[in-house]
Design an enzyme around this catalytic site. Structure first.
Site, PDB file in Angstrom:
ATOM      1  N   GLY A   1      19.438   8.186 -34.647  1.00  0.00           N
ATOM      2  CA  GLY A   1      18.858   9.057 -33.627  1.00  0.00           C
ATOM      3  C   GLY A   1      19.573   8.922 -32.301  1.00  0.00           C
ATOM      4  N   ALA A   2      20.118   7.739 -32.061  1.00  0.00           N
ATOM      5  CA  ALA A   2      20.806   7.511 -30.786  1.00  0.00           C
ATOM      6  C   ALA A   2      22.031   8.427 -30.661  1.00  0.00           C
ATOM      7  CB  ALA A   2      21.194   6.045 -30.655  1.00  0.00           C
TER       8      ALA A   2
ATOM      9  N   GLY B   1       0.815  -1.217   0.000  1.00  0.00           N
ATOM     10  CA  GLY B   1       0.000   0.000   0.000  1.00  0.00           C
ATOM     11  C   GLY B   1       0.845   1.261   0.000  1.00  0.00           C
ATOM     12  N   GLY B   2       0.523   2.143   0.950  1.00  0.00           N
ATOM     13  CA  GLY B   2       1.219   3.428   1.027  1.00  0.00           C
ATOM     14  C   GLY B   2       2.711   3.276   1.245  1.00  0.00           C
TER      15      GLY B   2
END
Ligand code: HXC
Length: 510
Positions: A404-405, A169-170
């Site tokens: 692009g790298a 949970g939290g």
């Protein structure tokens, strides 16, 4: 007077006893230390100043008024790590499973607020079952207060979470919003809902380890930045990590004495790159030979191993290293590598830590898996992170920088301050085979012609000089001189100041 002093000692003793000897023994039997033992190991000897040890919960639901334990399941305070102030809270699993009540939340919130006022790092040691079930919405409200402060502190002070027991949970959402998450192997788990709930809702039968053990979060989900054998090793490594981190976003990197010569030449680097461009080599060898005393704190070592991230020092000052790793998937950029490196680059940028990038990347990973998984968006995260960074950026291309790298990996075009290449660098849109097959498609049947075209392409593009002729590469350097060239560049960039246009915040591709 003596009575009063004895009473204080008696009350302190009750708080220190936590959930009682039986539960402390059970904690030890599981191989875990108690909250106070952990804090003692984390902090410099005798430096821990505890707050709020007498705080108790105020709940009267489900008979809770009969079981009030001073401290209420969390030990909070501050101390020093190698002389530097650090705030901390440690969940006490022996008290209601470390679960969070309204009063328990207020203790954590107080420490978060003090860490922000003092502009010093905060570290949370988690060993807890989430919201205290008997307190209902008061506990949920408490978590909300903690979460909000995690976000306000993000990028202002370093926040570290260490998972040292079963956490749900939290107690996993708050760590998820901090800068780093570490786990202890075999004794710690992280999940939003545990195995029992999973079985009820999805019919899946899994163990806690299979659902959220350290192996899962360091290799599959990438949520954890590292894991350690036991509590002691983990806490000692946290001390080491803290030594690399600035106290806050404006403090500047810490400076430690270094006896490693900045002019140190590493002749072995001249032969690090194999003659065959398709043969891999270990980029960590380069990092270890460049960093002061070979000291490198690697993050996410077991996740997206095709990129390496972590902290080292040059001239005694912290730097972040980002490096493509040719021995894993040829160092390609994929979804996980992009996410991993982007988050690291953003941490370094937020806290003023210069980034040294080593590039050997054949491009982005092709395929439906990657495209369906939103490679475009995840790859953009890394591009965005580097483009946004205003800290000193020093880049060295060791071998491939394709497509692009090339742009993404801290190239000159997106903000690289000093961009070097080794003579073995190959900076191009793609490798020779792929390029020739596209631009000389008509010659494909003719082996001789293709061989000639390939050679022509290699001579022209598979070198650092086409980029150096345009000034995209500031210099082609000898591998052996890499440490001294980087050190000089970082020294020159110490006063770097770049202003970005005013805005509320950017819109990072999430
Ligand atoms: C109150 C709790 C508790 C909780 C554990 N305890 N979790 N008490 N509230 N949430 C108590 C137990 O009653 C027990 O008390 C002691 O802690 C130790 O727990 P055990 O179950 O015996 O230990 P173990 O078998 O090791 O299991 C640990 C555990 C399990 C996996 C954490 O206790 C568990 O699943 N707890 C519930 C987790 C959960 O669902 N929490 C709510 C999440 S919701 P005694 O007296 O016997 O020692 C949440 C919302 C936040 O957190 C918002 C999120 C966005």
């Amino acid at each position: 007077m003596k009575d009063i002093l004895d009473k204080l000692e008696e009350r302190r003793g009750r708080a220190r006893a936590g959930g009682g000897q039986a539960r402390i023994d059970a904690q030890h039997k599981r191989g875990k230390l108690t909250a106070r033992e952990r804090l003692e190991l984390l902090m410099d000897k005798g430096s821990f100043e505890e707050f709020d040890m007498f705080v108790e919960h105020r709940s009267a639901e489900f008979g809770m008024e009969k079981s009030r334990i001073p401290g209420d399941g969390v030990v909070t305070g501050w101390g020093t790590v190698n002389g530097r102030t650090v705030f901390a809270f440690a969940k006490d699993f022996t008290v209601f499973g470390g679960s969070l009540s309204e009063a328990h939340a207020q203790k954590i919130v107080k420490i978060q607020d003090m860490a922000m006022k003092a502009r010093a790092p905060i570290i949370g040691l988690f060993d807890a079952g989430g919201a205290r079930i008997q307190e209902g919405v008061a506990a949920l409200g408490g978590y909300g207060e903690v979460f909000k402060r995690n976000v306000i502190a993000s990028g202002v002070i370093p926040q570290i979470s260490v998972i040292m027991g079963p956490c749900a949970g939290g107690d996993v959402y708050s760590p998820a919003m901090t800068d780093f998450v570490f786990m202890v192997r075999d004794t710690s788990y992280m999940f939003v809902t545990g195995p029992d709930v999973v079985k009820t809702v999805t019919n899946e039968v899994v163990t806690a380890e299979e659902l959220g053990g350290a192996a899962v979060h360091t290799t599959k989900s990438g949520i954890a930045d590292g894991s350690y054998e036991n509590d002691v090793e983990c806490l000692l490594q946290m001390r080491r990590l803290l030594d690399f981190l600035p106290a806050n976003s404006e403090a500047g990197v810490p400076e430690w004495p270094s006896h490693d010569d900045l002019e140190r030449e590493e002749k072995s680097l001249d032969t690090l790159i194999p003659d065959n461009p398709n043969k891999p080599y270990d980029i960590k060898e380069l990092i270890l030979k460049i960093a002061d005393e070979g000291d490198f704190f690697e993050l996410q070592e077991a996740f997206a191993k095709n990129i390496v991230t972590g902290f080292g020092r040059i001239a005694g000052r912290s730097v972040g290293f980002v490096a493509n790793q040719p021995i894993v998937l040829a160092g390609v950029l994929d979804i996980d590598a992009s996410r991993k490196a982007a988050r690291f680059v953003r941490f370094c940028d937020a806290f003023g830590i210069p980034i040294v990038t080593f590039v050997d990347v054949p491009g982005f990973l092709p395929g439906t898996n990657q495209e369906y998984g939103a490679l475009i968006k995840h790859g953009a995260k890394l591009l965005f992170a580097y483009s946004q960074a205003t800290v000193p950026l020093v880049t060295v291309i060791t071998r491939k920088a394709f497509g692009g790298a090339y742009d993404v990996m801290a190239s000159k075009h997106i903000g690289g301050d000093v961009n070097y290449a080794w003579p073995t660098a190959q900076i191009a849109v793609m490798g020779a085979k792929g390029a020739v097959e596209i631009i000389f498609r008509a010659d494909i049947g003719d082996a001789k012609k293709i061989a000639a075209r390939t050679r022509e392409y290699e001579d022209r593009f598979l070198s650092p000089f086409a980029a150096a002729e345009r000034g995209y590469i500031d210099d082609v350097i000898m591998p052996r001189a890499t440490r001294s060239r980087i050190a000089k560049a970082l020294a020159m960039l110490r006063g770097k100041r770049v202003e970005m246009p005013a805005r509320k915040h950017d819109n990072l591709p999430l």
